[in-house]
Design a protein around this motif. Sequence first.
Motif: not given
Length: 365
Positions: A83, A87, A220, A222, A225, A229, A284
């Motif tokens: 991840p 990222a 970070i 999932w 993200l 994303l 993020i």
Amino acid sequence: MTAADGDAGAMPARRGPRRLPAKQGLIALGASMLVLALLSIGWGAVSVPLGEILSILASTLGLGGDSDVSIQHQAIVTAIRLPRVIACLAIGAALAVAGAAMQGLFRNPLADPGLVGVSNGAALAAVVAIVLGPALIGDLPAELRPYITALAAFGGGIVATWLVYRIGTRGGQTDVATMLLAGIALNAIGGAAMGGLVFISDDQQLRDLTFWMMGSLAGITWTPLLICLPLILLAIGAILFYAKALNALLLGEAEAFHLGIPVERAKTVLIAAVALAVGAAVAISGIIGFVGLVVPHILRLVIGPDHRWLIPGSALLGAVLLLLADNLARTVVVPAEVPIGVVTSLVGGPFFLWLLLRRRIGFGG
């Protein structure tokens, strides 16, 4: 790079330094990105061999894989490093593409998303969430606090962009210069407000603020993200769709209009896409500087100013540079970690000064 006569999507021919063919440049960047991503997954306090990385990725994608892979390595790759690498790729691409779009839209080589208040708006909203959040919405479970900060950052970036856009738009016409000045003013106001909030924050809040405002990918996961994303990909796709419009806008708004470009719609979509990309990226990782400013300059020197190549090239080079910065941030002072925003500023600032001193940052390349 030359263009077909009369094509609004192509830049006029121009003499200049010899450049790498754009297609070859993009292929080289794409290959470099994939190799560096695999190496980044393996690097760290616990090294993971390349064979195991490929097996774990194949298993994650449902393509089989070696069942004898270490459980520890599988957890490290899938829960921590994968991840983080994704990222890095997404944030680097988002910031670089947003910078290229802003420079094309404003016809100014010094423009970047921070200039119109996107980054500062996101930062101010995040600071408000950290410092005043408990008083405004009460105590929250610890696992929900990062999401509140991220949502606040995303919303702050969108609101700041909307304010600047409204200030710069009169009678359906958007004055880019007015937007630029409004962004500078909002940046000053936001900076003063953040300073006041930092002044009244307690020790724990101050540590959170410092870590977040310097930019970091530590921890970070999932969930944030996968939320951000798709927004980043949507924004990059919208900017790429208007690459021809950006080429035409470099000639001037009147010229672009006569070439058949819907100028006002193009400006509106591009500004919204920049806000979406940067707001999601800041949500993020916090604030990461210089990527959106430096990457388009490098590519204009290497492959030229045609946005049809510059936009995808910026996405790839931004991803590569942020991966390099993140690897440096997490390995240079092991077991501690340097905020990635510090690394990008330390590298990007001197590099940008070097470009200025060499007088090689002319907007046409």
